[in-house]
Write an enzyme that holds these catalytic residues in place. Structure first.
Site, PDB file in Angstrom:
ATOM      1  N   CYS A 129      26.773  81.042  31.018  1.00 36.73           N
ATOM      2  CA  CYS A 129      26.885  81.724  32.319  1.00 36.73           C
ATOM      3  C   CYS A 129      25.731  81.379  33.275  1.00 36.73           C
ATOM      4  O   CYS A 129      24.560  81.601  32.962  1.00 36.73           O
ATOM      5  CB  CYS A 129      26.936  83.233  32.100  1.00 36.73           C
ATOM      6  SG  CYS A 129      26.962  84.145  33.654  1.00 36.73           S
ATOM      7  N   LYS A 173      35.086  90.638  24.150  1.00 40.03           N
ATOM      8  CA  LYS A 173      33.924  91.460  24.512  1.00 40.03           C
ATOM      9  C   LYS A 173      33.768  92.635  23.534  1.00 40.03           C
ATOM     10  O   LYS A 173      34.732  93.370  23.308  1.00 40.03           O
ATOM     11  CB  LYS A 173      34.108  92.003  25.934  1.00 40.03           C
ATOM     12  CG  LYS A 173      34.125  90.912  26.999  1.00 40.03           C
ATOM     13  CD  LYS A 173      34.476  91.473  28.354  1.00 40.03           C
ATOM     14  CE  LYS A 173      34.665  90.364  29.372  1.00 40.03           C
ATOM     15  NZ  LYS A 173      35.272  90.802  30.632  1.00 40.03           N
ATOM     16  N   VAL A 182      28.636  89.662  32.411  1.00 39.54           N
ATOM     17  CA  VAL A 182      27.222  89.424  32.115  1.00 39.54           C
ATOM     18  C   VAL A 182      26.604  88.757  33.341  1.00 39.54           C
ATOM     19  O   VAL A 182      27.336  88.134  34.118  1.00 39.54           O
ATOM     20  CB  VAL A 182      27.051  88.514  30.871  1.00 39.54           C
ATOM     21  CG1 VAL A 182      27.450  89.246  29.618  1.00 39.54           C
ATOM     22  CG2 VAL A 182      27.796  87.195  31.010  1.00 39.54           C
ATOM     23  N   GLU A 219      24.682  92.913  37.857  1.00 34.21           N
ATOM     24  CA  GLU A 219      24.595  92.015  39.016  1.00 34.21           C
ATOM     25  C   GLU A 219      23.275  91.226  38.964  1.00 34.21           C
ATOM     26  O   GLU A 219      22.176  91.797  39.085  1.00 34.21           O
ATOM     27  CB  GLU A 219      24.723  92.749  40.357  1.00 34.21           C
ATOM     28  CG  GLU A 219      26.133  93.244  40.639  1.00 34.21           C
ATOM     29  CD  GLU A 219      27.159  92.106  40.737  1.00 34.21           C
ATOM     30  OE1 GLU A 219      26.817  91.011  41.213  1.00 34.21           O
ATOM     31  OE2 GLU A 219      28.317  92.327  40.325  1.00 34.21           O
ATOM     32  N   SER A 220      23.415  89.906  38.817  1.00 41.18           N
ATOM     33  CA  SER A 220      22.241  89.050  38.617  1.00 41.18           C
ATOM     34  C   SER A 220      21.237  89.137  39.769  1.00 41.18           C
ATOM     35  O   SER A 220      20.028  89.097  39.542  1.00 41.18           O
ATOM     36  CB  SER A 220      22.685  87.600  38.413  1.00 41.18           C
ATOM     37  OG  SER A 220      23.406  87.145  39.537  1.00 41.18           O
TER      38      SER A 220
HETATM   39  N1  LIG Z   1      28.321  88.843  40.559  1.00 44.44           N
HETATM   40  C1  LIG Z   1      28.026  88.793  39.134  1.00 44.44           C
HETATM   41  C2  LIG Z   1      28.849  87.675  38.520  1.00 44.44           C
HETATM   42  C3  LIG Z   1      28.660  87.594  37.012  1.00 44.44           C
HETATM   43  C4  LIG Z   1      29.808  86.832  36.351  1.00 44.44           C
HETATM   44  O1  LIG Z   1      30.777  86.406  36.998  1.00 44.44           O
HETATM   45  N2  LIG Z   1      29.707  86.661  35.020  1.00 44.44           N
HETATM   46  C5  LIG Z   1      30.782  86.037  34.301  1.00 44.44           C
HETATM   47  C6  LIG Z   1      30.279  84.963  33.346  1.00 44.44           C
HETATM   48  S1  LIG Z   1      29.495  83.628  34.180  1.00 44.44           S
HETATM   49  C7  LIG Z   1      31.467  87.079  33.417  1.00 44.44           C
HETATM   50  O2  LIG Z   1      30.818  87.901  32.816  1.00 44.44           O
HETATM   51  N3  LIG Z   1      32.792  87.006  33.313  1.00 44.44           N
HETATM   52  C8  LIG Z   1      33.529  87.849  32.442  1.00 44.44           C
HETATM   53  C9  LIG Z   1      34.736  88.432  33.103  1.00 44.44           C
HETATM   54  O3  LIG Z   1      34.867  88.295  34.341  1.00 44.44           O
HETATM   55  O4  LIG Z   1      35.553  89.010  32.387  1.00 44.44           O
HETATM   56  C10 LIG Z   1      26.532  88.573  38.938  1.00 44.44           C
HETATM   57  O5  LIG Z   1      25.891  87.976  39.830  1.00 44.44           O
HETATM   58  O6  LIG Z   1      25.980  89.033  37.921  1.00 44.44           O
END
Ligand SMILES: N[C@@H](CCC(=O)N[C@@H](CS)C(=O)NCC(=O)O)C(=O)O
Length: 235
Positions: free
Chosen positions: A27, A54, A67, A80-81
């Site tokens: 990720c 998950k 994540v 949120e990162s």
């Molecule tokens: N806006 C979120 C995006 C985080 C994101 O998209 N993470 C993805 C992995 S890269 C995720 O956890 N996807 C799982 C899902 O959507 O079910 C951030 O900045 O933390």
């Protein structure tokens, strides 16, 4: 699996021994957080999860099911990162975002721009056919053309590494892997962006944000899709 990681804490009085990052090995949003942790020398524990299955404890903790998550003192959960990175920046010395409000806002805007680039990267590796793939490729080139006059190089604002750089390191990493499969010509003639890409690729924190098998793992992830890029991977 959890790992305990710690380097030269530069913390401002908080007990960072209780920072726990819930993550995934590929990720790019997780990588931003890890790069910030490493740049700030903050000790942390990391647990990678399988996003295709998950765990229940993760679903209980995460309001979005995504994540990264940052657990603070086993009590609070940040998601949120961008929020996680800014929190890590604020609890330590040596800020990675500018202090001046307009400049700070400008950096946040280009961080958002980086997230939009990540959506285009997903379009690129998910494209069903050559036409869709090429449209995503050209859209990505257009984004980097917008960045070319903005980037000072070697880092976003010159010699100082900041949160914007932590966002673009993982972005460029995708292209290092994809270009091993096909010639994308996204960065042709964009000298500032190319210099930035090289500097980020050499930065220790950026390199250490993923495991050594990242290229193989990303190719396996793409390979598993029925996309145009997956076809190119198969050769
Ligand atoms: N806006 C979120 C995006 C985080 C994101 O998209 N993470 C993805 C992995 S890269 C995720 O956890 N996807 C799982 C899902 O959507 O079910 C951030 O900045 O933390």
């Amino acid at each position: 699996m959890s790992t305990e990681i710690g380097r030269n804490p530069a913390t401002a009085g908080i007990n960072t021994a209780h920072l726990h990052l819930i993550s995934h090995k590929l990720c790019p949003y997780v990588q931003r957080s890890v790069i910030t942790l490493i740049e700030k020398g903050i000790p942390y524990t990391r647990t990678d999860i399988d996003l295709a299955a998950k765990p229940e404890w993760f679903l209980q903790l995460s309001p979005t099911g995504k994540v990264p998550l940052l657990r603070v003192d086993q009590q609070h959960t940040l998601f949120e990162s961008a929020v996680i990175c800014e929190y890590l920046d604020e609890i330590t010395d040596g800020p990675l975002l500018p202090h001046e409000p307009l400049e700070r806002a400008r950096h946040r805007a280009w961080i958002e721009f980086g997230s939009a680039i990540l959506n285009l990267i997903a379009r690129l590796y998910s494209a069903d056919d050559e036409a869709e793939f090429d449209a995503a490729r050209l859209a990505l080139r257009a984004r980097f053309q917008r960045l070319e006059p903005v980037v000072v190089a070697p880092y976003f604002t010159g010699t100082a590494f900041g949160l914007v750089d932590a966002v673009y390191g993982p972005i460029f990493r995708y292209f290092d892997v994809f270009e091993s499969v096909t010639d994308l010509r996204i960065f042709e003639g964009l000298t500032n962006v190319q210099c930035w890409r090289q500097a980020l690729g050499e930065r220790a924190s950026v390199r250490q944000a993923v495991s050594a098998d990242y290229p193989q793992a990303l190719l396996a992830f793409v390979h598993a899709r029925n996309s145009w890029l997956a076809g190119l991977c198969r050769g």
